[in-house]
Structure formats: structure tokens, C-alpha cells
Design a protein around this motif. Structure first.
Motif, PDB file in Angstrom:
ATOM      1  N   THR A  17      -9.855  -5.666   0.617  1.00  0.00           N
ATOM      2  CA  THR A  17     -11.224  -5.152   0.665  1.00  0.00           C
ATOM      3  C   THR A  17     -11.717  -5.019   2.102  1.00  0.00           C
ATOM      4  N   ALA A  98      -6.860   1.382  -3.745  1.00  0.00           N
ATOM      5  CA  ALA A  98      -8.307   1.206  -3.611  1.00  0.00           C
ATOM      6  C   ALA A  98      -8.908   2.082  -2.513  1.00  0.00           C
ATOM      7  N   MET A 102     -13.063   3.783  -1.725  1.00  0.00           N
ATOM      8  CA  MET A 102     -13.895   3.490  -0.563  1.00  0.00           C
ATOM      9  C   MET A 102     -14.158   4.752   0.238  1.00  0.00           C
ATOM     10  N   THR A 151     -13.977  -1.330  -4.368  1.00  0.00           N
ATOM     11  CA  THR A 151     -12.691  -1.643  -3.754  1.00  0.00           C
ATOM     12  C   THR A 151     -12.200  -3.018  -4.187  1.00  0.00           C
TER      13      THR A 151
END
Length: 224
Positions: A17, A98, A102, A151
Motif C-alpha cells: 500500500t 493493486a 491507485m 489498494t
């Protein structure tokens, strides 16, 4: 019952993340402010993991990061880093799947406010770096936060690409989704149900908090 799968999933998700947040934010900032030849091609490549099956993404990563792969050979010979069948494989898989979420959230965030505010600051002699952190970033923060939460939720639930790249090694690569899958395969539905509930609670809490925060921020904005 060992809680190692939860700790590993949280560690992978947290690192992914943070990495994806900054990389996605600055990439989106660059792409949203500039037009250049091949931009559409690069954006399509960035968003490709959204439409590809996770196993296909995992296969591509396995091809690139195995010992004989283009990137894996470099990491192994130069830095002594092994990615395949290692928790770093789960980390790379989480980052790749992910990142598009984002990126999309950040692109929308950087185009949602009046761009003239940045132009005014620049004409007054404010540096681009200071303009970004004092004007652009605060104005885009709601969208960036949404991307951050998505995310994290996507990273902690990643399975397909992780299975292909990291495999399932108890104590090393046993993230929660992997533990659920192999618990079902071995007939341990009780264990699978427990970890499924944990994932549902984590994902639901993240989305619930994001919705609550968004509504609260919108109410404050309307009052102003």
C-alpha cells in the motif's frame, strides 16, 4: 491455530500500500498533467492487470522473476534476492494487481479541482514542489485516500497472482487467501470459514470507513 497468515497478509498489504500509493500518485500526477506520444499505450499497459485474470498476471510475473527470467536473474545474481516461493513474491503480486486502482483514483483526484489554483501559485513564484504539497496534494487528498483504501483492500485479498509467484509454503508464503484455498482443498472448511470471515471483516471495515469519511467530508464541504 496459527495467526501467521494474518500477520503475513497485513505485512504484505502494508508495504504494498505504501509503495503503490506514492508510485501511483506520482505516476498519475505526471500522466494527468502532460500529453506525450505513446501515453495511451502506457496507460493501457498500466491498467492491464484489471482486465487480465490474476493467474495470467501471476504467470507473467513468474516468467519475469524466476531465476532464469529477465528480472529474476538480475535480482538473484546481483543482489542475492529470490522472489519465487518467497513472501516477496506475494508482495510483488500485490503491488502489480493493486497499482491500477491507485492510479485510476489518483488520476481522477488530480483532475477534480480547479487547475487555475496551481497556475496562480506558480506565477507568484512558488516552486512546483511546494505547489504540489501545499495545493495539489490537499485538494486531491479525498481521491487519493480512496485509492489508498482500495489498494490495501485489494492487496490483502490477492490470491491468483500470489499462488503463481509465491506458491503456498506454511510459515513463508501462507497469506490468508492462500490459507483459505488450501484449507478447503484439505477439507478443513472450519478453518477456511474462520479466515474468510476475517477477510470479510477487514474488507468491509475498510470500505465502510471510506464511505463514512467521504459522506462526512462532503457534508462539511456543503456547509462551507
Amino acid at each position: 491455530m496459527s495467526f501467521e497468515p494474518l500477520f503475513l497478509s497485513l505485512r504484505v498489504s502494508a508495504i504494498a500500500t505504501v509503495f503503490v500509493f506514492f508510485l501511483g500518485m506520482f505516476t498519475a500526477r505526471l500522466f494527468s498533467k502532460r500529453d506525450f506520444y505513446g501515453k495511451a499505450f502506457l496507460e493501457s499497459f498500466i491498467l492491464l492487470p484489471i482486465v487480465l485474470p490474476p493467474t495470467v498476471v501471476g504467470f507473467i510475473l513468474l516468467y519475469l522473476f524466476n531465476r532464469n527470467g529477465l528480472i529474476g536473474n538480475l535480482l538473484s545474481n546481483w543482489f542475492g534476492i529470490e522472489v519465487v516461493f518467497h513472501w516477496m513474491g506475494a508482495l510483488i503480486a500485490a503491488i502489480v494487481v493493486a497499482f491500477p486502482l491507485m492510479y485510476q483514483s489518483a488520476c481522477a483526484a488530480f483532475t477534480s479541482y480547479d487547475q487555475k489554483l496551481e497556475s496562480v501559485a506558480l506565477t507568484m513564484g512558488v516552486s512546483r514542489s511546494k505547489t504540489f504539497w501545499t495545493i495539489s496534494f490537499p485538494l486531491a487528498w479525498p481521491g487519493l485516500l480512496a485509492g489508498l483504501v482500495l489498494t490495501f483492500a485489494r492487496s490483502i485479498g490477492e490470491f491468483g497472482a500470489t499462488l503463481m509467484l509465491a506458491g503456498y509454503i506454511p510459515g513463508r508464503t501462507d497469506t490468508v487467501p492462500m490459507t483459505i484455498y488450501f484449507a478447503v482443498q484439505s477439507g478443513n472448511n472450519r478453518l477456511a470459514a474462520f479466515w474468510a470471515i476475517v477477510l470479510i471483516i477487514l474488507g468491509y471495515s475498510a470500505v465502510l470507513w471510506l464511505n463514512h469519511w467521504s459522506k462526512k467530508s462532503m457534508t462539511k464541504y456543503k456547509r462551507k
